[in-house]
Design a protein around this motif. Sequence first.
Motif, PDB file in Angstrom:
ATOM      1  N   HIS A 228       0.875  -1.284  -0.146  1.00  0.00           N
ATOM      2  CA  HIS A 228      -0.083   0.015   0.144  1.00  0.00           C
ATOM      3  C   HIS A 228       0.805   1.322   0.029  1.00  0.00           C
ATOM      4  N   ASP A 229       0.291   2.369  -0.633  1.00  0.00           N
ATOM      5  CA  ASP A 229       1.071   3.447  -0.869  1.00  0.00           C
ATOM      6  C   ASP A 229       0.461   4.600   0.264  1.00  0.00           C
ATOM      7  N   GLU A 230       1.737   5.103   1.088  1.00  0.00           N
ATOM      8  CA  GLU A 230       1.076   6.137   2.372  1.00  0.00           C
ATOM      9  C   GLU A 230       0.200   7.045   1.463  1.00  0.00           C
ATOM     10  N   GLU A 231       0.257   7.445   0.523  1.00  0.00           N
ATOM     11  CA  GLU A 231      -0.347   8.557  -0.317  1.00  0.00           C
ATOM     12  C   GLU A 231      -1.439   8.217  -0.977  1.00  0.00           C
ATOM     13  N   ASP A 232      -1.933   7.320  -0.884  1.00  0.00           N
ATOM     14  CA  ASP A 232      -3.132   6.541  -1.510  1.00  0.00           C
ATOM     15  C   ASP A 232      -4.270   7.639  -1.322  1.00  0.00           C
ATOM     16  N   ASP A 233      -5.064   8.059  -2.185  1.00  0.00           N
ATOM     17  CA  ASP A 233      -5.988   9.201  -2.196  1.00  0.00           C
ATOM     18  C   ASP A 233      -7.397   8.258  -2.311  1.00  0.00           C
ATOM     19  N   MET A 234      -7.600   7.180  -2.538  1.00  0.00           N
ATOM     20  CA  MET A 234      -8.786   6.361  -2.561  1.00  0.00           C
ATOM     21  C   MET A 234      -8.926   5.380  -1.447  1.00  0.00           C
ATOM     22  N   ILE A 235      -8.037   4.930  -1.136  1.00  0.00           N
ATOM     23  CA  ILE A 235      -8.232   3.715  -0.138  1.00  0.00           C
ATOM     24  C   ILE A 235      -6.961   3.813   0.974  1.00  0.00           C
ATOM     25  N   PRO A 236      -7.104   4.388   2.237  1.00  0.00           N
ATOM     26  CA  PRO A 236      -6.084   4.538   3.124  1.00  0.00           C
ATOM     27  C   PRO A 236      -5.248   3.571   3.548  1.00  0.00           C
ATOM     28  N   ALA A 237      -3.896   3.845   3.532  1.00  0.00           N
ATOM     29  CA  ALA A 237      -2.907   2.710   4.086  1.00  0.00           C
ATOM     30  C   ALA A 237      -3.244   1.937   5.229  1.00  0.00           C
ATOM     31  N   GLY A 238      -3.783   2.744   6.125  1.00  0.00           N
ATOM     32  CA  GLY A 238      -4.396   2.125   7.316  1.00  0.00           C
ATOM     33  C   GLY A 238      -5.206   0.723   7.068  1.00  0.00           C
ATOM     34  N   GLU A 239      -5.729   0.723   6.029  1.00  0.00           N
ATOM     35  CA  GLU A 239      -6.508  -0.469   5.451  1.00  0.00           C
ATOM     36  C   GLU A 239      -5.798  -1.749   5.562  1.00  0.00           C
ATOM     37  N   SER A 240      -4.578  -1.643   4.983  1.00  0.00           N
ATOM     38  CA  SER A 240      -3.604  -2.620   4.775  1.00  0.00           C
ATOM     39  C   SER A 240      -3.047  -2.985   6.103  1.00  0.00           C
ATOM     40  N   ARG A 241      -2.531  -2.052   6.717  1.00  0.00           N
ATOM     41  CA  ARG A 241      -1.856  -2.131   8.033  1.00  0.00           C
ATOM     42  C   ARG A 241      -2.936  -3.027   8.934  1.00  0.00           C
ATOM     43  N   ARG A 242      -4.136  -2.702   8.941  1.00  0.00           N
ATOM     44  CA  ARG A 242      -5.260  -3.516   9.612  1.00  0.00           C
ATOM     45  C   ARG A 242      -5.314  -4.768   9.682  1.00  0.00           C
ATOM     46  N   VAL A 243      -5.277  -5.201   8.086  1.00  0.00           N
ATOM     47  CA  VAL A 243      -5.111  -6.509   7.582  1.00  0.00           C
ATOM     48  C   VAL A 243      -3.931  -7.512   8.029  1.00  0.00           C
ATOM     49  N   ALA A 244      -2.932  -6.690   7.785  1.00  0.00           N
ATOM     50  CA  ALA A 244      -1.455  -7.322   8.137  1.00  0.00           C
ATOM     51  C   ALA A 244      -1.421  -7.610   9.548  1.00  0.00           C
ATOM     52  N   ALA A 245      -1.967  -6.646  10.418  1.00  0.00           N
ATOM     53  CA  ALA A 245      -1.748  -7.096  11.995  1.00  0.00           C
ATOM     54  C   ALA A 245      -2.665  -8.254  12.263  1.00  0.00           C
ATOM     55  N   VAL A 246      -3.635  -8.550  11.652  1.00  0.00           N
ATOM     56  CA  VAL A 246      -4.710  -9.652  11.937  1.00  0.00           C
ATOM     57  C   VAL A 246      -4.033 -10.826  11.568  1.00  0.00           C
ATOM     58  N   TYR A 247      -2.961 -10.886  10.346  1.00  0.00           N
ATOM     59  CA  TYR A 247      -2.347 -12.136   9.952  1.00  0.00           C
ATOM     60  C   TYR A 247      -1.267 -12.369  10.288  1.00  0.00           C
ATOM     61  N   GLY A 248      -0.603 -11.409  11.218  1.00  0.00           N
ATOM     62  CA  GLY A 248       0.746 -11.639  11.705  1.00  0.00           C
ATOM     63  C   GLY A 248       1.849 -11.935  10.971  1.00  0.00           C
ATOM     64  N   ASP A 249       2.580 -13.078  11.338  1.00  0.00           N
ATOM     65  CA  ASP A 249       3.678 -13.713  10.666  1.00  0.00           C
ATOM     66  C   ASP A 249       3.472 -14.120   9.365  1.00  0.00           C
ATOM     67  N   ARG A 250       2.181 -14.319   8.895  1.00  0.00           N
ATOM     68  CA  ARG A 250       1.798 -14.582   7.711  1.00  0.00           C
ATOM     69  C   ARG A 250       1.827 -13.721   6.329  1.00  0.00           C
ATOM     70  N   ALA A 251       1.862 -12.447   6.843  1.00  0.00           N
ATOM     71  CA  ALA A 251       1.812 -11.448   6.067  1.00  0.00           C
ATOM     72  C   ALA A 251       3.099 -10.480   6.214  1.00  0.00           C
ATOM     73  N   ASP A 252       3.459 -10.189   4.878  1.00  0.00           N
ATOM     74  CA  ASP A 252       4.701  -9.260   4.725  1.00  0.00           C
ATOM     75  C   ASP A 252       3.988  -8.033   4.314  1.00  0.00           C
ATOM     76  N   LEU A 253       4.278  -6.740   5.092  1.00  0.00           N
ATOM     77  CA  LEU A 253       3.804  -5.378   4.643  1.00  0.00           C
ATOM     78  C   LEU A 253       4.682  -4.509   3.994  1.00  0.00           C
ATOM     79  N   LEU A 254       4.495  -4.013   2.949  1.00  0.00           N
ATOM     80  CA  LEU A 254       5.278  -3.210   2.192  1.00  0.00           C
ATOM     81  C   LEU A 254       4.551  -1.811   2.100  1.00  0.00           C
ATOM     82  N   ILE A 255       5.048  -0.879   2.504  1.00  0.00           N
ATOM     83  CA  ILE A 255       4.619   0.523   2.462  1.00  0.00           C
ATOM     84  C   ILE A 255       5.342   1.366   1.524  1.00  0.00           C
ATOM     85  N   THR A 256       4.708   1.918   0.611  1.00  0.00           N
ATOM     86  CA  THR A 256       5.729   2.742  -0.302  1.00  0.00           C
ATOM     87  C   THR A 256       5.165   4.354  -0.020  1.00  0.00           C
TER      88      THR A 256
END
Length: 285
Positions: A228-256
Amino acid sequence: MDLRAALIRSTLDGTARVAPRLAGRMAGALFARPVARASQRPEEEPVMRRATRTELVLDGRRAVVHQWGDGVRPVLLMHGWQFRASRWSPLVTALTERGYSPVAFDAPGHGESPGRSTTIVEYRAIARRLHREHGRFAAVVGHSVGGLAAYYAVRGGVEADRLVAISAPSGMDTIAEGFRLGLGVGPWLRPALRRRVEEMFPDEPGLWDGFNATHRPEQLALPMLIVHDEEDDMIPAGESRRVAAVYGDRADLLITRGLGHRRVLADPRVVEAVLDFAAATDPVA
């Protein structure tokens, strides 16, 4: 002032006061219909020309499918709302150079496919059909609403070694709220839209909650890359952070940063990250 938007807003709000179910049906029809159909860009044409183009039909609805490679190590690509398969051209080129066989489709009402509307349920149905044809995917990659559809499809029987979600919302509540704010209508729309969507698919109880990327997380044991891009103007990057937190070690999070919602698809760093992730074979701990 956009007179069309003002008319839609006043019609929906007025109808909701006297006939809420009718207003819900009207909103549901708008919700499933892309406002615009994206055109193919000149730089995408050489990649699309190399594709094998076929068409599949599901319940009378047609979707155009584009395939590259020799069929070995297929990768399913699911475009976003008002996007099209050709937007995957940079990733398609990189995947084929690494020996993968990308498969992408234009959902109904998008790209080369006929129609004027579609749903995430239809995305999943197309993904299931392609899974039957191509077998287990090395990866399923989705962008935006296509990313949410990727979670839904993999949880719904589409087998894959890895899942990549790019600029994806965490669930339908996020999409519905963005839709409501875009129309400028009242809070009544959220529950009305949920009711309407669930009425459309009576054979799938709990459908709205089932759309959430974090629904029944134990059902998704495969490794995930969430971009997810930090400057996404359509869907906030917090959406991906929320999902990544739920999946823990199963998910790699890349913020651009600096790519927004659209340019992230063609960014060389993102393409390389998706390639490296698809090629990794380490088992989930």
